[in-house]
Design a protein around this motif. Structure first.
Motif, mmCIF file in Angstrom:
data_model
loop_
_atom_site.group_PDB
_atom_site.id
_atom_site.type_symbol
_atom_site.label_atom_id
_atom_site.label_comp_id
_atom_site.label_asym_id
_atom_site.label_seq_id
_atom_site.Cartn_x
_atom_site.Cartn_y
_atom_site.Cartn_z
ATOM 1 N N THR A 1 -85.589 66.955 -34.965
ATOM 2 C CA THR A 1 -85.074 65.619 -35.244
ATOM 3 C C THR A 1 -84.004 65.664 -36.329
ATOM 4 O O THR A 1 -82.909 65.121 -36.163
ATOM 5 N N PHE A 2 -84.315 66.351 -37.420
ATOM 6 C CA PHE A 2 -83.337 66.392 -38.514
ATOM 7 C C PHE A 2 -82.091 67.178 -38.123
ATOM 8 O O PHE A 2 -80.987 66.832 -38.537
ATOM 9 N N THR B 1 -80.767 67.321 -35.128
ATOM 10 C CA THR B 1 -79.951 66.444 -34.292
ATOM 11 C C THR B 1 -79.233 65.399 -35.146
ATOM 12 O O THR B 1 -78.067 65.070 -34.899
ATOM 13 N N VAL B 2 -79.948 64.906 -36.168
ATOM 14 C CA VAL B 2 -79.311 63.949 -37.082
ATOM 15 C C VAL B 2 -78.105 64.596 -37.761
ATOM 16 O O VAL B 2 -76.993 64.051 -37.761
ATOM 17 N N MET C 1 -75.149 65.067 -35.395
ATOM 18 C CA MET C 1 -74.375 63.850 -35.128
ATOM 19 C C MET C 1 -73.576 63.433 -36.348
ATOM 20 O O MET C 1 -72.422 63.008 -36.239
ATOM 21 N N VAL C 2 -74.180 63.574 -37.532
ATOM 22 C CA VAL C 2 -73.477 63.182 -38.754
ATOM 23 C C VAL C 2 -72.253 64.067 -38.977
ATOM 24 O O VAL C 2 -71.165 63.593 -39.296
ATOM 25 N N GLN D 1 -70.572 65.709 -36.692
ATOM 26 C CA GLN D 1 -69.562 65.420 -35.673
ATOM 27 C C GLN D 1 -68.778 64.162 -36.039
ATOM 28 O O GLN D 1 -67.576 64.069 -35.787
ATOM 29 N N ALA D 2 -69.464 63.218 -36.658
ATOM 30 C CA ALA D 2 -68.797 61.971 -37.003
ATOM 31 C C ALA D 2 -67.948 62.097 -38.257
ATOM 32 O O ALA D 2 -66.846 61.569 -38.317
ATOM 33 N N PHE D 3 -68.446 62.804 -39.270
ATOM 34 C CA PHE D 3 -67.768 62.755 -40.568
ATOM 35 C C PHE D 3 -67.115 64.069 -40.974
ATOM 36 O O PHE D 3 -66.259 64.082 -41.855
ATOM 37 N N PRO E 1 -65.587 66.668 -38.691
ATOM 38 C CA PRO E 1 -65.271 67.246 -37.383
ATOM 39 C C PRO E 1 -64.809 68.703 -37.453
ATOM 40 O O PRO E 1 -65.136 69.495 -36.574
ATOM 41 N N SER F 1 -89.645 60.338 -34.194
ATOM 42 C CA SER F 1 -88.390 61.091 -34.192
ATOM 43 C C SER F 1 -87.396 60.445 -33.231
ATOM 44 O O SER F 1 -86.205 60.346 -33.524
ATOM 45 N N LEU G 1 -83.679 59.069 -34.247
ATOM 46 C CA LEU G 1 -82.483 59.557 -33.553
ATOM 47 C C LEU G 1 -81.691 58.401 -32.963
ATOM 48 O O LEU G 1 -80.460 58.395 -32.996
ATOM 49 N N VAL H 1 -79.628 56.807 -35.739
ATOM 50 C CA VAL H 1 -78.485 57.609 -36.183
ATOM 51 C C VAL H 1 -77.417 57.683 -35.089
ATOM 52 O O VAL H 1 -76.218 57.584 -35.358
ATOM 53 N N THR I 1 -73.432 56.828 -35.430
ATOM 54 C CA THR I 1 -72.369 57.830 -35.367
ATOM 55 C C THR I 1 -71.541 57.773 -34.083
ATOM 56 O O THR I 1 -70.375 58.121 -34.090
ATOM 57 N N ILE J 1 -68.144 56.108 -34.172
ATOM 58 C CA ILE J 1 -67.226 56.824 -35.069
ATOM 59 C C ILE J 1 -66.665 58.057 -34.378
ATOM 60 O O ILE J 1 -65.465 58.337 -34.441
ATOM 61 N N ILE J 2 -67.545 58.789 -33.676
ATOM 62 C CA ILE J 2 -67.102 60.001 -32.981
ATOM 63 C C ILE J 2 -66.085 59.643 -31.902
ATOM 64 O O ILE J 2 -65.014 60.258 -31.804
ATOM 65 N N ARG K 1 -62.760 58.648 -33.393
ATOM 66 C CA ARG K 1 -62.019 59.770 -33.962
ATOM 67 C C ARG K 1 -61.327 60.585 -32.869
ATOM 68 O O ARG K 1 -60.164 60.953 -32.991
#
Lengths: 209, 273
Positions: free
Chosen positions: A82-83, A85-86, A89-90, A92-94, A96, B18, B22, B25, B29, B32-33, B36
Motif C-alpha cells: 500500500t505504501f 503504491t502511494v 503515485m506521489v 509520478q505526480a510531483f 516525474p 489499504s 489507495l 491518494v 494524484t 496532476i499526472i 503534467r
C-alpha cells in the motif's frame, strides 16, 4: 542521558553502521544494483525506501497486538504494498524526473527485504517509538550505501556527479575524459559493490565497529 | 473454525483499509499526472509548431496522429505518437512533420534501452539525421541514416519505425499516391527496384515476360545472412507462384521479406510509368 534516550539512540544508530542493511546484512541487493547508476537516483531510491520503511514500521508496530501471527507476513506485505503504491503515485505526480529514472524499481520496493526484515525482526515486537527510530536508522543506512555505491559508479562510469540531468551534471575530468562504461552497466555494479564491501569491512575491522 | 474466521477477517480488514487509502491518494494524484503529461506534450507541440491554434486527433491502427492547425484553420503539420520495438522494450516517440511532409522533430517519450548504449536514440546527434527528411527519402539504415554500432537494434528499430510512420502520414494526410501495379500490363523486360530491408536497402531485378513475373533476383542487400535465408529465395518463389505481392511475409526474417516484396513492387511500378 536517561535510559530511554540512550535506548532510542541505540536503535537509531544500529541500522546505520553496526547492522547496516547493505554492508553487513547484505539485504536489498536488487534495487541497490539496479538504480545506482547516478547519485541522484540512488538517493531518490533510498528516500523512497525509507519513507515506505518508516510508514509501514509505524503501522505494523501499532497493530502488533492485533495481527495474528499466522497471517502476519501477508499483512506486512499488504501494508508495504500500500505504501509503495502511494509513493509510486506521489512520485509520478510531483517528481516525474526521479520517477522516470527509478522506473520499475519503485514497485519493487514491495519485495525489498530490508523493509520486510525490519518489520519481522523489530517493529512487530517493539513499541511504536522504538520502531520509528529503528526504521529511520535502517533507512539512513540503506540510503548511505546506495549513495556510496552510486558515487563510485557515476564518477568512474560517467565521469560526472549530480547527473544525468545535463543542467546539474558536473563533469569532473573535462571533455576528453573517456568514462569506463562498464561501471555504468549492471556487471560494473557487482564489481563496484564487491570492492566497496571489501573496503567497508576492512575499515570496520580496523576501527572495531 | 473460529480461528479461520478471525484470520480471514484480519486480512480482509487490512485489505479494505489499504484499498481505501489507495483510492484517496489515486484521486489526488491522477489529475496532476494527467495534466503534467498533457502539459509536456503541449510544450513539445509549441516548440515544433510555434503559434499553433488547435489540433485534432486521429487514430489509425496503433498510431495516434494529431493534425495541427493555425488560427486560420490551415494545416501546420502533424505530430504522431507511435511505438517502436527496441532492444529492451517499447520505445514510445513523437514524430513532428510539417505541412510539406518534412520531419521537424523527433521526441522520445519513454524507452528502456540500455543506459550509455541504446539510449543514444535520445541524443540530438542521432535524431538530427532525420530532420528535413520526408516520405520521398529512403530513411533506411546504412543508406541515409547512420546506425550507431553497439546500439544497432535500438537505432535500427527507430529508423524503421520512422519510415513506416512517415509513409502512413504521406498516404493518409498528404495525398501521396501509391502506384497500383498491374502485372499483366507491364511490358516485357528486366527491371530493377529497391526498398529498405532491416539493415539497409535491398536491390532486386525482376524479369517480366508475357505479363508474368518469371524471375526475381536479389542483387544487393545488407541483411544478416543467417536471417536472410529465411526470406530468400522463399519470398521470390511465392511471388512468382501467385503472381501478386500479397504473400505471407511472416517468416523468421519478416522485415527482409517485406523489403523484397516492396523492392519487386518498386521495380514494376517504375516499369508502369
Amino acid at each position: 542521558m536517561s535510559k530511554e534516550t540512550s535506548l532510542y539512540l541505540k536503535d537509531f544508530t544500529r541500522g546505520i553502521l553496526k547492522e547496516n542493511p547493505v554492508f553487513v546484512a547484505l539485504l536489498g541487493m536488487c534495487p541497490l544494483l539496479g538504480v545506482t547508476g547516478f547519485i541522484v537516483n540512488g538517493f531518490g531510491m533510498g528516500m523512497a525506501a525509507m519513507a515506505v520503511l518508516v510508514a509501514s514500521s509505524l503501522v505494523v508496530s501499532l497493530l502488533r497486538n492485533y495481527i495474528p501471527p499466522q497471517v502476519r507476513i501477508p499483512c506486512f506485505i499488504a501494508i508495504i504494498a500500500t505504501f509503495v503504491t502511494v509513493i509510486d503515485m506521489v512520485l509520478q505526480a510531483f517528481q516525474p524526473v526521479l520517477y522516470e529514472a527509478l522506473g520499475v524499481f519503485v514497485p519493487l520496493i514491495v519485495a525489498n527485504c530490508v523493509i520486510l526484515g525490519r518489520l519481522e525482526a523489530f517493529s512487530s515486537k517493539k513499541p511504536v517509538a522504538r520502531s520509528f527510530f529503528d526504521a529511520v536508522g535502517a533507512g539512513i543506512g540503506f540510503t548511505l550505501a546506495l549513495v556510496l555505491l552510486a558515487a563510485v559508479r557515476e564518477i568512474v562510469g560517467h565521469g560526472t556527479i549530480l547527473g544525468p540531468d545535463p543542467e546539474s551534471a558536473i563533469h569532473l575530468f573535462g571533455p576528453n575524459f573517456e568514462p569506463m562504461a562498464l561501471f555504468a552497466l549492471p556487471p560494473g555494479a557487482f564489481i563496484a559493490l564487491g570492492l566497496l564491501l571489501a573496503v567497508v569491512n576492512m575499515l570496520m575491522k580496523r576501527f572495531n565497529i | 473454525m473460529r480461528d479461520i474466521i478471525r484470520l480471514s477477517l484480519t486480512l480482509a480488514l487490512v485489505g479494505i483499509l489499504s484499498a481505501g487509502l489507495l483510492t484517496v491518494v489515486h484521486g489526488i494524484t491522477e489529475p496532476i499526472i494527467a495534466e503534467r503529461q498533457e502539459e509536456e506534450y503541449r510544450q513539445a507541440l509549441e516548440s515544433y509548431f510555434p503559434g499553433f491554434a488547435s489540433f485534432e486527433t486521429e487514430e489509425i491502427e496503433d498510431d495516434r496522429f494529431d493534425l495541427i492547425y493555425d488560427g486560420d484553420g490551415n494545416l501546420k503539420g502533424i505530430m504522431s505518437t507511435s511505438v517502436a520495438m527496441g532492444y529492451e522494450g517499447d520505445i514510445v516517440y513523437n514524430l513532428a512533420v510539417d505541412a510539406e511532409g518534412n520531419i521537424v522533430g523527433l521526441r522520445v517519450v519513454a524507452h528502456s534501452e540500455t543506459p550509455g548504449i541504446g539510449d543514444v536514440i535520445t541524443t540530438e546527434s542521432f535524431k538530427e539525421q532525420f530532420y528535413g527528411k520526408s516520405f520521398d527519402d529512403p530513411i533506411t539504415a546504412n543508406e541515409d541514416i547512420d546506425i550507431v554500432s553497439g546500439a544497432t537494434v535500438s537505432t535500427v528499430a527507430i529508423t524503421n519505425s520512422v519510415r513506416r510512420v512517415i509513409g502512413v502520414i504521406g498516404e493518409e494526410f498528404m495525398g501521396l499516391e501509391t502506384i497500383e501495379v498491374d502485372i499483366t500490363r507491364v511490358p516485357d523486360g528486366v527491371y530493377e527496384g529497391s526498398a529498405p530491408g532491416l539493415m539497409g536497402p535491398i536491390v532486386v531485378s525482376v524479369e517480366v515476360r508475357g505479363g508474368e513475373i518469371v524471375d526475381i533476383e536479389v542483387l544487393e542487400h545488407e541483411e544478416t545472412p543467417t536471417y536472410f535465408i529465411e526470406a530468400y529465395p522463399l519470398i521470390p518463389d511465392l511471388i512468382i507462384e501467385n503472381q501478386h505481392f500479397d504473400v505471407d511475409t511472416k517468416t523468421g526474417a519478416t522485415v527482409s521479406a517485406e523489403g523484397i516484396v516492396n523492392a519487386v513492387e518498386d521495380a514494376l511500378a517504375g516499369a508502369m510509368e
